[in-house]
Design a protein around this motif. Sequence first.
Motif, mmCIF file in Angstrom:
data_model
loop_
_atom_site.group_PDB
_atom_site.id
_atom_site.type_symbol
_atom_site.label_atom_id
_atom_site.label_comp_id
_atom_site.label_asym_id
_atom_site.label_seq_id
_atom_site.Cartn_x
_atom_site.Cartn_y
_atom_site.Cartn_z
ATOM 1 N N VAL A 1 38.929 43.997 36.478
ATOM 2 C CA VAL A 1 39.160 44.638 37.782
ATOM 3 C C VAL A 1 40.149 43.825 38.619
ATOM 4 O O VAL A 1 41.043 44.395 39.246
ATOM 5 C CB VAL A 1 37.820 44.837 38.534
ATOM 6 C CG1 VAL A 1 38.043 45.237 39.979
ATOM 7 C CG2 VAL A 1 36.976 45.880 37.817
ATOM 8 N N GLU A 2 39.996 42.505 38.605
ATOM 9 C CA GLU A 2 40.895 41.637 39.374
ATOM 10 C C GLU A 2 42.339 41.741 38.910
ATOM 11 O O GLU A 2 43.257 41.598 39.704
ATOM 12 C CB GLU A 2 40.477 40.166 39.229
ATOM 13 C CG GLU A 2 39.256 39.769 39.983
ATOM 14 C CD GLU A 2 38.833 38.334 39.664
ATOM 15 O OE1 GLU A 2 39.612 37.592 39.013
ATOM 16 O OE2 GLU A 2 37.717 37.966 40.055
ATOM 17 N N ASN A 3 42.547 41.975 37.637
ATOM 18 C CA ASN A 3 43.895 41.901 37.077
ATOM 19 C C ASN A 3 44.509 43.239 36.696
ATOM 20 O O ASN A 3 45.726 43.328 36.531
ATOM 21 C CB ASN A 3 43.885 40.984 35.854
ATOM 22 C CG ASN A 3 43.650 39.551 36.243
ATOM 23 O OD1 ASN A 3 44.551 38.886 36.716
ATOM 24 N ND2 ASN A 3 42.418 39.078 36.088
ATOM 25 N N GLU A 4 43.721 44.261 36.558
ATOM 26 C CA GLU A 4 44.207 45.520 36.008
ATOM 27 C C GLU A 4 45.242 46.222 36.891
ATOM 28 O O GLU A 4 46.240 46.733 36.387
ATOM 29 C CB GLU A 4 43.019 46.456 35.766
ATOM 30 C CG GLU A 4 43.391 47.727 35.066
ATOM 31 C CD GLU A 4 42.164 48.520 34.684
ATOM 32 O OE1 GLU A 4 42.207 49.145 33.622
ATOM 33 O OE2 GLU A 4 41.168 48.518 35.433
ATOM 34 N N SER B 1 45.203 34.916 28.269
ATOM 35 C CA SER B 1 46.474 35.631 28.420
ATOM 36 C C SER B 1 46.546 36.409 29.727
ATOM 37 O O SER B 1 47.577 36.405 30.397
ATOM 38 C CB SER B 1 46.685 36.592 27.250
ATOM 39 O OG SER B 1 46.852 35.882 26.063
ATOM 40 N N VAL B 2 45.456 37.051 30.075
ATOM 41 C CA VAL B 2 45.432 37.835 31.315
ATOM 42 C C VAL B 2 45.546 36.919 32.524
ATOM 43 O O VAL B 2 46.319 37.172 33.452
ATOM 44 C CB VAL B 2 44.149 38.695 31.388
ATOM 45 C CG1 VAL B 2 43.935 39.261 32.782
ATOM 46 C CG2 VAL B 2 44.221 39.824 30.373
ATOM 47 N N LYS B 3 44.775 35.833 32.511
ATOM 48 C CA LYS B 3 44.745 34.936 33.663
ATOM 49 C C LYS B 3 45.995 34.070 33.772
ATOM 50 O O LYS B 3 46.330 33.606 34.855
ATOM 51 C CB LYS B 3 43.507 34.037 33.603
ATOM 52 C CG LYS B 3 42.191 34.779 33.613
ATOM 53 C CD LYS B 3 41.811 35.236 34.956
ATOM 54 C CE LYS B 3 40.806 34.369 35.575
ATOM 55 N NZ LYS B 3 40.365 34.572 36.845
ATOM 56 N N SER B 4 46.692 33.827 32.669
ATOM 57 C CA SER B 4 47.833 32.926 32.701
ATOM 58 C C SER B 4 49.160 33.636 32.969
ATOM 59 O O SER B 4 50.190 32.982 33.052
ATOM 60 C CB SER B 4 47.927 32.139 31.393
ATOM 61 O OG SER B 4 48.234 33.001 30.330
ATOM 62 N N ARG B 5 49.133 34.930 33.114
ATOM 63 C CA ARG B 5 50.372 35.661 33.378
ATOM 64 C C ARG B 5 50.953 35.178 34.700
ATOM 65 O O ARG B 5 50.284 35.164 35.719
ATOM 66 C CB ARG B 5 50.112 37.146 33.434
ATOM 67 C CG ARG B 5 51.391 37.932 33.561
ATOM 68 C CD ARG B 5 51.242 39.206 32.849
ATOM 69 N NE ARG B 5 52.512 39.755 32.469
ATOM 70 C CZ ARG B 5 52.627 40.653 31.538
ATOM 71 N NH1 ARG B 5 51.562 41.055 30.902
ATOM 72 N NH2 ARG B 5 53.789 41.151 31.248
ATOM 73 N N GLY C 1 53.863 43.897 36.050
ATOM 74 C CA GLY C 1 52.443 44.194 36.164
ATOM 75 C C GLY C 1 51.568 43.322 35.292
ATOM 76 O O GLY C 1 52.009 42.336 34.709
ATOM 77 N N ALA C 2 50.339 43.726 35.221
ATOM 78 C CA ALA C 2 49.321 42.971 34.483
ATOM 79 C C ALA C 2 49.564 43.044 32.982
ATOM 80 O O ALA C 2 50.296 43.908 32.491
ATOM 81 C CB ALA C 2 47.942 43.517 34.816
ATOM 82 N N ASN C 3 48.926 42.158 32.254
ATOM 83 C CA ASN C 3 49.008 42.111 30.803
ATOM 84 C C ASN C 3 48.073 43.182 30.235
ATOM 85 O O ASN C 3 46.921 42.920 29.902
ATOM 86 C CB ASN C 3 48.613 40.707 30.334
ATOM 87 C CG ASN C 3 48.856 40.489 28.879
ATOM 88 O OD1 ASN C 3 48.838 41.426 28.096
ATOM 89 N ND2 ASN C 3 49.064 39.243 28.505
ATOM 90 N N LEU C 4 48.592 44.403 30.135
ATOM 91 C CA LEU C 4 47.753 45.550 29.788
ATOM 92 C C LEU C 4 47.183 45.482 28.375
ATOM 93 O O LEU C 4 46.078 45.957 28.131
ATOM 94 C CB LEU C 4 48.547 46.844 29.990
ATOM 95 C CG LEU C 4 49.003 47.102 31.427
ATOM 96 C CD1 LEU C 4 49.827 48.378 31.500
ATOM 97 C CD2 LEU C 4 47.817 47.177 32.365
ATOM 98 N N GLU C 5 47.928 44.885 27.462
ATOM 99 C CA GLU C 5 47.443 44.772 26.084
ATOM 100 C C GLU C 5 46.159 43.943 26.028
ATOM 101 O O GLU C 5 45.186 44.326 25.383
ATOM 102 C CB GLU C 5 48.524 44.142 25.215
ATOM 103 C CG GLU C 5 48.133 44.003 23.764
ATOM 104 C CD GLU C 5 49.243 43.378 22.934
ATOM 105 O OE1 GLU C 5 48.891 42.663 21.978
ATOM 106 O OE2 GLU C 5 50.431 43.582 23.228
#
Length: 161
Positions: free
Chosen positions: A144-147, A74-78, A87-91
């Motif tokens: 760190v890369e996505n936050e 989920s984080v990488k596919s945003r 912004g990033a997928n904080l959840e």
Amino acid sequence: MRKASSTEEESDANKDDEEEDEDASEHRSAVADFVQSLHEIASTTPNRGIGEEVSAVAKEQNDIKDETAKAIDSVKSRGTIVTLLIGANLENIAELKNSIAATENHINQLTGIKARTSPEVAAALDKEISALAAEKDRLTNIVVENENKVSILGWLVRLFQ
């Protein structure tokens, strides 16, 4: 001309999907190897109590494996546009942080167990602790890369969370 551009975009999207699937698959594989090795250690440990503790750590790590892999996906596919806007997928980043904390706890548990075992078992546990620490570092890098990706309305999203 338009057809080639469309094909190039699809190719880039497929590469991104493969990388995303690769990260989650790599996590699943690393945890599965770790869990299998811990079960082998637990079954060969002469001290039954220590074997049960090692098995418990293996089970806990295995239980969070799939949730963590889904969060990685989920984080990488945003999408880039969505990330730029909100912004990033904080959840899911929070889910990854929880997995990192659980992994750190498992490392600490195994380190404590290692101190009470024979040199042979301690050496085997050292190897698994190192593997688990490497996976924790990999998860930390993803966070760190996505936050803190730059976003236009990210401040608004964080305000309501």
